[in-house]
Design a protein around this motif. Structure first.
Motif, PDB file in Angstrom:
ATOM      1  N   LEU A 158       0.847  -1.185   0.000  1.00  0.00           N
ATOM      2  CA  LEU A 158       0.000   0.000   0.000  1.00  0.00           C
ATOM      3  C   LEU A 158       0.886   1.239   0.000  1.00  0.00           C
ATOM      4  O   LEU A 158       1.736   1.397   0.867  1.00  0.00           O
ATOM      5  CB  LEU A 158      -0.901  -0.002   1.237  1.00  0.00           C
ATOM      6  CG  LEU A 158      -1.690   1.259   1.546  1.00  0.00           C
ATOM      7  CD1 LEU A 158      -2.684   1.552   0.429  1.00  0.00           C
ATOM      8  CD2 LEU A 158      -2.403   1.123   2.875  1.00  0.00           C
ATOM      9  N   THR A 159       0.684   2.098  -0.997  1.00  0.00           N
ATOM     10  CA  THR A 159       1.427   3.349  -1.094  1.00  0.00           C
ATOM     11  C   THR A 159       0.438   4.500  -1.049  1.00  0.00           C
ATOM     12  O   THR A 159      -0.574   4.485  -1.757  1.00  0.00           O
ATOM     13  CB  THR A 159       2.216   3.412  -2.419  1.00  0.00           C
ATOM     14  OG1 THR A 159       3.011   2.240  -2.524  1.00  0.00           O
ATOM     15  CG2 THR A 159       3.113   4.626  -2.477  1.00  0.00           C
ATOM     16  N   VAL A 160       0.716   5.492  -0.203  1.00  0.00           N
ATOM     17  CA  VAL A 160      -0.130   6.680  -0.095  1.00  0.00           C
ATOM     18  C   VAL A 160       0.748   7.922  -0.210  1.00  0.00           C
ATOM     19  O   VAL A 160       1.975   7.836  -0.182  1.00  0.00           O
ATOM     20  CB  VAL A 160      -0.923   6.705   1.235  1.00  0.00           C
ATOM     21  CG1 VAL A 160      -1.889   5.554   1.323  1.00  0.00           C
ATOM     22  CG2 VAL A 160      -0.007   6.712   2.442  1.00  0.00           C
ATOM     23  N   HIS A 161       0.122   9.062  -0.321  1.00  0.00           N
ATOM     24  CA  HIS A 161       0.837  10.343  -0.366  1.00  0.00           C
ATOM     25  C   HIS A 161       1.652  10.488   0.921  1.00  0.00           C
ATOM     26  O   HIS A 161       1.184  10.081   1.995  1.00  0.00           O
ATOM     27  CB  HIS A 161      -0.182  11.477  -0.488  1.00  0.00           C
ATOM     28  CG  HIS A 161       0.417  12.802  -0.806  1.00  0.00           C
ATOM     29  ND1 HIS A 161       0.960  13.613   0.152  1.00  0.00           N
ATOM     30  CD2 HIS A 161       0.575  13.447  -1.991  1.00  0.00           C
ATOM     31  CE1 HIS A 161       1.416  14.711  -0.413  1.00  0.00           C
ATOM     32  NE2 HIS A 161       1.194  14.629  -1.723  1.00  0.00           N
ATOM     33  N   PRO A 162       2.863  11.047   0.835  1.00  0.00           N
ATOM     34  CA  PRO A 162       3.716  11.162   2.033  1.00  0.00           C
ATOM     35  C   PRO A 162       3.045  11.872   3.219  1.00  0.00           C
ATOM     36  O   PRO A 162       3.312  11.530   4.375  1.00  0.00           O
ATOM     37  CB  PRO A 162       4.923  11.962   1.546  1.00  0.00           C
ATOM     38  CG  PRO A 162       4.989  11.676   0.086  1.00  0.00           C
ATOM     39  CD  PRO A 162       3.564  11.500  -0.373  1.00  0.00           C
ATOM     40  N   GLN A 163       2.156  12.800   2.961  1.00  0.00           N
ATOM     41  CA  GLN A 163       1.469  13.493   4.052  1.00  0.00           C
ATOM     42  C   GLN A 163       0.411  12.624   4.731  1.00  0.00           C
ATOM     43  O   GLN A 163      -0.043  12.944   5.827  1.00  0.00           O
ATOM     44  CB  GLN A 163       0.802  14.760   3.529  1.00  0.00           C
ATOM     45  CG  GLN A 163       1.788  15.823   3.083  1.00  0.00           C
ATOM     46  CD  GLN A 163       1.082  17.043   2.513  1.00  0.00           C
ATOM     47  OE1 GLN A 163      -0.120  17.024   2.229  1.00  0.00           O
ATOM     48  NE2 GLN A 163       1.846  18.114   2.342  1.00  0.00           N
TER      49      GLN A 163
END
Length: 78
Positions: free
Chosen positions: A34-39
């Protein structure tokens, strides 16, 4: 599993368009990265990892009835 993870994660984050799930299958193991926006990393992990643990628990429970003896692993990638 991919759709289930998306359904749980997208409402949690500020940048739902950046949610990405890559699935790798090898033998009797399925790995979902799972990859999400760094924020949004902190929102997905939660305090002391509680949110991440809850996501994994739900995925493992759902996988128990759907996967034929395969182990599901959910990784949060930054």
């Amino acid at each position: 599993m991919k759709k289930l993870i998306e359904t749980m994660v997208k409402p949690l984050v500020d940048h739902p368009e950046d949610v990405r799930i890559e699935t790798e299958e090898s033998g009797n193991r399925v790995v979902c990265n799972l990859t999400v926006h760094p924020q949004d990393i902190g929102k997905v992990i939660g305090k002391q990892g509680r949110t991440a643990k809850a996501i994994r628990s739900i995925v493992y429970s759902a996988a128990g009835s759907q996967q034929d003896g395969k182990t599901i692993v959910v990784n949060i990638v930054d």
